[in-house]
Motif scaffolding. Structure first.
Motif, PDB file in Angstrom:
ATOM      1  N   THR A   1      63.374 -67.022  44.727  1.00 21.08           N
ATOM      2  CA  THR A   1      64.396 -67.028  44.287  1.00 21.08           C
ATOM      3  C   THR A   1      65.293 -67.416  45.228  1.00 21.08           C
ATOM      4  OG1 THR A   1      63.763 -65.609  42.538  1.00 21.08           O
ATOM      5  CG2 THR A   1      65.726 -65.158  42.359  1.00 21.08           C
ATOM      6  N   GLY A   2      66.478 -68.311  44.545  1.00 17.94           N
ATOM      7  CA  GLY A   2      68.102 -68.979  45.287  1.00 17.94           C
ATOM      8  C   GLY A   2      68.818 -67.369  45.816  1.00 17.94           C
ATOM      9  N   HIS A   3      69.644 -66.988  46.155  1.00 16.85           N
ATOM     10  CA  HIS A   3      70.561 -66.438  46.779  1.00 16.85           C
ATOM     11  C   HIS A   3      71.459 -66.350  45.604  1.00 16.85           C
ATOM     12  CE1 HIS A   3      72.552 -63.618  49.011  1.00 16.85           C
ATOM     13  NE2 HIS A   3      74.019 -64.054  48.950  1.00 16.85           N
ATOM     14  N   MET A   4      71.956 -67.257  44.437  1.00 16.17           N
ATOM     15  CA  MET A   4      72.956 -67.177  43.858  1.00 16.17           C
ATOM     16  C   MET A   4      72.448 -66.722  43.030  1.00 16.17           C
ATOM     17  SD  MET A   4      76.301 -66.831  43.075  1.00 16.17           S
ATOM     18  CE  MET A   4      76.585 -68.740  45.161  1.00 16.17           C
ATOM     19  N   ALA A   5      71.124 -66.538  42.286  1.00 20.30           N
ATOM     20  CA  ALA A   5      70.003 -66.544  40.638  1.00 20.30           C
ATOM     21  C   ALA A   5      69.656 -64.730  41.599  1.00 20.30           C
ATOM     22  CB  ALA A   5      68.398 -67.416  41.080  1.00 20.30           C
ATOM     23  N   THR A   6      69.885 -64.736  42.496  1.00 13.98           N
ATOM     24  CA  THR A   6      69.841 -63.194  42.544  1.00 13.98           C
ATOM     25  C   THR A   6      70.664 -62.348  42.381  1.00 13.98           C
ATOM     26  OG1 THR A   6      67.707 -63.813  45.117  1.00 13.98           O
ATOM     27  CG2 THR A   6      68.954 -61.613  44.981  1.00 13.98           C
ATOM     28  N   ILE A   7      71.958 -63.024  42.193  1.00 19.68           N
ATOM     29  CA  ILE A   7      72.794 -62.499  42.024  1.00 19.68           C
ATOM     30  C   ILE A   7      73.091 -62.455  41.306  1.00 19.68           C
ATOM     31  CG2 ILE A   7      75.430 -62.629  42.557  1.00 19.68           C
ATOM     32  CD1 ILE A   7      75.308 -63.535  45.306  1.00 19.68           C
ATOM     33  N   ALA A   8      72.833 -63.205  40.773  1.00 17.40           N
ATOM     34  CA  ALA A   8      73.215 -63.469  38.466  1.00 17.40           C
ATOM     35  C   ALA A   8      72.179 -62.557  38.190  1.00 17.40           C
ATOM     36  CB  ALA A   8      72.558 -64.964  38.573  1.00 17.40           C
ATOM     37  N   HIS A   9      70.888 -62.716  38.783  1.00 14.56           N
ATOM     38  CA  HIS A   9      69.475 -61.507  37.486  1.00 14.56           C
ATOM     39  C   HIS A   9      69.669 -60.683  37.840  1.00 14.56           C
ATOM     40  CE1 HIS A   9      66.887 -65.696  37.158  1.00 14.56           C
ATOM     41  NE2 HIS A   9      67.721 -65.876  37.488  1.00 14.56           N
ATOM     42  N   THR A  10      70.145 -60.249  39.583  1.00 19.32           N
ATOM     43  CA  THR A  10      70.171 -58.312  39.102  1.00 19.32           C
ATOM     44  C   THR A  10      72.133 -57.763  38.929  1.00 19.32           C
ATOM     45  OG1 THR A  10      69.185 -58.891  41.537  1.00 19.32           O
ATOM     46  CG2 THR A  10      71.158 -56.870  40.999  1.00 19.32           C
ATOM     47  N   ALA A  11      72.657 -58.743  39.144  1.00 20.83           N
ATOM     48  CA  ALA A  11      73.900 -58.097  38.268  1.00 20.83           C
ATOM     49  C   ALA A  11      73.544 -57.668  36.838  1.00 20.83           C
ATOM     50  CB  ALA A  11      75.160 -59.394  38.025  1.00 20.83           C
ATOM     51  N   ALA A  12      72.709 -59.126  36.022  1.00 26.03           N
ATOM     52  CA  ALA A  12      72.228 -59.309  34.937  1.00 26.03           C
ATOM     53  C   ALA A  12      71.333 -57.757  34.264  1.00 26.03           C
ATOM     54  CB  ALA A  12      70.976 -60.032  34.386  1.00 26.03           C
ATOM     55  N   LEU A  13      70.800 -57.254  35.158  1.00 25.14           N
ATOM     56  CA  LEU A  13      69.288 -56.407  35.427  1.00 25.14           C
ATOM     57  C   LEU A  13      70.345 -54.783  35.302  1.00 25.14           C
ATOM     58  CD1 LEU A  13      66.618 -57.367  36.898  1.00 25.14           C
ATOM     59  CD2 LEU A  13      66.814 -56.703  34.504  1.00 25.14           C
ATOM     60  N   VAL A  14      71.312 -55.228  36.210  1.00 20.49           N
ATOM     61  CA  VAL A  14      71.546 -53.543  36.219  1.00 20.49           C
ATOM     62  C   VAL A  14      72.925 -53.624  35.548  1.00 20.49           C
ATOM     63  CG1 VAL A  14      73.425 -52.214  38.276  1.00 20.49           C
ATOM     64  CG2 VAL A  14      71.710 -53.704  38.751  1.00 20.49           C
ATOM     65  N   HIS A  15      73.589 -53.874  34.831  1.00 17.43           N
ATOM     66  CA  HIS A  15      74.673 -53.711  34.041  1.00 17.43           C
ATOM     67  C   HIS A  15      75.124 -54.504  32.869  1.00 17.43           C
ATOM     68  CE1 HIS A  15      76.870 -52.586  37.824  1.00 17.43           C
ATOM     69  NE2 HIS A  15      76.362 -54.999  38.219  1.00 17.43           N
ATOM     70  N   ALA A  16      74.007 -55.585  31.770  1.00 17.71           N
ATOM     71  CA  ALA A  16      73.528 -55.846  31.221  1.00 17.71           C
ATOM     72  C   ALA A  16      72.387 -55.559  29.951  1.00 17.71           C
ATOM     73  CB  ALA A  16      73.988 -57.934  31.363  1.00 17.71           C
ATOM     74  N   GLN A  17      72.577 -54.117  30.399  1.00 17.30           N
ATOM     75  CA  GLN A  17      71.129 -54.092  29.389  1.00 17.30           C
ATOM     76  C   GLN A  17      71.779 -54.059  28.128  1.00 17.30           C
ATOM     77  OE1 GLN A  17      68.108 -53.580  30.572  1.00 17.30           O
ATOM     78  NE2 GLN A  17      68.416 -54.491  32.376  1.00 17.30           N
ATOM     79  N   GLU A  18      72.826 -53.183  27.881  1.00 18.76           N
ATOM     80  CA  GLU A  18      73.319 -52.548  25.899  1.00 18.76           C
ATOM     81  C   GLU A  18      73.807 -54.449  26.060  1.00 18.76           C
ATOM     82  OE1 GLU A  18      76.270 -50.589  26.785  1.00 18.76           O
ATOM     83  OE2 GLU A  18      75.970 -48.295  26.765  1.00 18.76           O
ATOM     84  N   TRP A  19      74.069 -55.249  26.402  1.00 22.11           N
ATOM     85  CA  TRP A  19      74.112 -57.028  26.348  1.00 22.11           C
ATOM     86  C   TRP A  19      73.140 -56.958  25.747  1.00 22.11           C
ATOM     87  CZ3 TRP A  19      72.439 -60.930  27.205  1.00 22.11           C
ATOM     88  CH2 TRP A  19      73.532 -62.519  26.715  1.00 22.11           C
ATOM     89  N   VAL A  20      71.856 -57.312  26.011  1.00 19.57           N
ATOM     90  CA  VAL A  20      70.751 -58.079  25.966  1.00 19.57           C
ATOM     91  C   VAL A  20      70.200 -57.343  24.255  1.00 19.57           C
ATOM     92  CG1 VAL A  20      68.931 -56.877  26.827  1.00 19.57           C
ATOM     93  CG2 VAL A  20      68.865 -58.993  26.066  1.00 19.57           C
ATOM     94  N   ASP A  21      70.398 -55.968  24.555  1.00 16.76           N
ATOM     95  CA  ASP A  21      70.331 -55.223  22.680  1.00 16.76           C
ATOM     96  C   ASP A  21      71.200 -55.443  21.857  1.00 16.76           C
ATOM     97  OD1 ASP A  21      68.423 -54.012  24.764  1.00 16.76           O
ATOM     98  OD2 ASP A  21      68.703 -51.937  24.768  1.00 16.76           O
ATOM     99  N   GLN A  22      72.578 -56.303  22.514  1.00 14.44           N
ATOM    100  CA  GLN A  22      73.116 -56.216  21.408  1.00 14.44           C
ATOM    101  C   GLN A  22      72.529 -57.587  20.550  1.00 14.44           C
ATOM    102  OE1 GLN A  22      75.020 -54.363  19.371  1.00 14.44           O
ATOM    103  NE2 GLN A  22      75.808 -56.898  18.299  1.00 14.44           N
ATOM    104  N   VAL A  23      72.446 -58.474  21.433  1.00 13.02           N
ATOM    105  CA  VAL A  23      71.377 -59.965  21.769  1.00 13.02           C
ATOM    106  C   VAL A  23      70.802 -59.879  20.277  1.00 13.02           C
ATOM    107  CG1 VAL A  23      70.283 -61.751  21.908  1.00 13.02           C
ATOM    108  CG2 VAL A  23      72.358 -60.825  23.307  1.00 13.02           C
ATOM    109  N   MET A  24      70.218 -58.920  20.608  1.00 10.72           N
ATOM    110  CA  MET A  24      68.307 -58.155  19.239  1.00 10.72           C
ATOM    111  C   MET A  24      69.095 -58.057  18.529  1.00 10.72           C
ATOM    112  SD  MET A  24      66.086 -60.558  21.389  1.00 10.72           S
ATOM    113  CE  MET A  24      65.233 -60.032  19.656  1.00 10.72           C
ATOM    114  N   VAL A  25      70.430 -57.693  18.456  1.00 16.28           N
ATOM    115  CA  VAL A  25      69.867 -56.832  16.711  1.00 16.28           C
ATOM    116  C   VAL A  25      70.495 -58.039  16.191  1.00 16.28           C
ATOM    117  CG1 VAL A  25      72.214 -55.239  16.123  1.00 16.28           C
ATOM    118  CG2 VAL A  25      71.020 -54.463  17.752  1.00 16.28           C
ATOM    119  N   GLU A  26      71.885 -58.925  16.997  1.00 14.44           N
ATOM    120  CA  GLU A  26      72.323 -59.752  15.908  1.00 14.44           C
ATOM    121  C   GLU A  26      70.829 -60.608  15.252  1.00 14.44           C
ATOM    122  OE1 GLU A  26      75.833 -61.253  18.247  1.00 14.44           O
ATOM    123  OE2 GLU A  26      76.465 -59.701  18.583  1.00 14.44           O
TER     124      GLU A  26
END
Length: 373
Positions: free
Chosen positions: A258-283
């Motif tokens: 994984t590239g450094h920028m992908a590490t940053i982006a994916h890590t931020a998603a896993l840490v901070h956007a759990q409710e976000w993906v749950d809302q996506v799946m509601v929709e």
């Protein structure tokens, strides 16, 4: 505000595959990109790194740690640090595992209909495919797998998609445990693609295969790229079972992680956007309801077995009497869908439709499709 509310005008400003493959009069509901804005915490993390020139090589275990935290919170299971390492992305991880643990001419089992790159990565590198199709009910054929493993042309590996793409099947813990036991009994390398792991309908339980005691021979390929719509940031993880030494056999290029920028982006998603993906799946679940209504009203001949995984729907168009449904809908309805034949030659009467979009676009697409037949 709804996450899947971006207008067609807003979406056509994008330059990615989904919105630039076809002319502007075609509605694209094919490739697995979600029509959403990126979670703000991911945007902020990437912007902060760019602002200070933090664009070097990857370092540390932040991505793996974030995955472990998510697994514990979502599924009550936590992999040990030594079980995880970065990969280029899911398909590169699968390729590395096949190159390191099989040789040209070896057989690999898959379950059609299944994600087209599975076919490509096996055949493109000199391995042979053994097909054990999903059952008519859309489940894994455990008896068929046992027969394939015990047959004259014994496979070296089994490549499983969990949840299943394109059907959306979410395999049960019992099914996965039996699959793992079969692989152990017949000495078949079990490789599991869990890129859709978080993409399940509200209230549905996904089982990570490595959470099962009988599955410690498996190795998982995971990426946050699909769940948080980050394929532009290529990255992923190998997660090996405690008894699996398959990651020790990886060829040298598999160390291109994984590239450094992908590490940053994916890590931020896993840490901070759990409710976000749950809302996506509601929709997405609401869009599945919508698709069900629209098919009944406008295309009742089309069969769809609704499943709780992914934001994709697998439509059987056989009763429409079309020579090539995906080509017909593209040419006569100006709607781009995935051709079922790319998921298995026997599925040419099927199409795959992407439901991670504005419901108005689904309504418009179904109106066009109905008018075309």
């Amino acid at each position: 505000m709804s996450l899947l509310s971006l207008s067609e005008t807003e979406l056509r400003a994008r330059t990615s595959m989904k919105w630039r493959t076809y002319p502007d009069d075609v509605l694209p509901l094919f490739v697995a990109e979600m029509d959403v804005l990126t979670p703000q915490r991911v945007v902020d993390a990437v912007a902060a790194a760019m602002a200070i020139g933090d664009t070097g090589y990857p370092h540390g275990s932040a991505y793996a740690d974030a995955y472990a935290d998510m697994a514990e919170q979502r599924w009550g299971w936590r992999p040990a640090p030594g079980q995880m390492r970065r990969s280029g992305d899911v398909m590169n991880a699968i390729l590395g595992l096949l190159l390191g643990n099989t040789v040209p001419g070896d057989r690999v089992v898959i379950n059609p209909p299944v994600y087209p790159p599975f076919w490509q990565v096996i055949q493109g590198y000199g391995r042979k495919i053994t097909q054990v199709p999903m059952t008519e009910a859309g489940r894994l054929d455990l008896a068929g797998l046992a027969a394939a493993f015990a047959g004259e042309n014994k496979p070296a590996a089994y490549l499983l998609c969990s949840p299943h793409n394109p059907t959306g099947t979410v395999h049960t813990a019992e099914e996965l445990s039996e699959v793992a036991a079969l692989c152990t009994a017949y000495d078949v390398l079990l490789i599991v693609d869990e890129i859709h792991a978080v993409l399940v309908d509200p209230g549905v339980r996904f089982t990570p295969i490595l959470s099962l005691p009988r599955a410690q021979n498996a190795v998982v390929a995971f990426s946050a790229g699909k769940g948080w719509n980050l394929p532009a940031f290529k990255g992923g993880l190998y997660i090996a079972g405690r008894d699996a030494d398959s990651v020790n056999q990886l060829p040298p290029l598999s160390n291109q992680s994984t590239g450094h920028m992908a590490t940053i982006a994916h890590t931020a998603a896993l840490v901070h956007a759990q409710e976000w993906v749950d809302q996506v799946m509601v929709e997405v679940a609401a869009n599945k309801d919508l698709l069900e209504r629209l098919l009944a009203a406008r295309l009742p001949e089309v069969r769809w077995q609704r499943e709780p995984g992914t934001y994709l729907a697998w439509l059987d168009c056989s009763a429409l009497g079309l020579e090539n449904p995906s080509r017909h809908f593209l040419d006569h309805a100006l709607v781009a869908l995935n051709d079922g034949a790319t998921f298995g030659a026997m599925f040419g009467q099927y199409v795959r439709i992407n439901l991670a979009t504005n419901p108005d676009l689904i309504d418009q697409a179904l109106a066009r499709m109905a008018a075309s037949v």
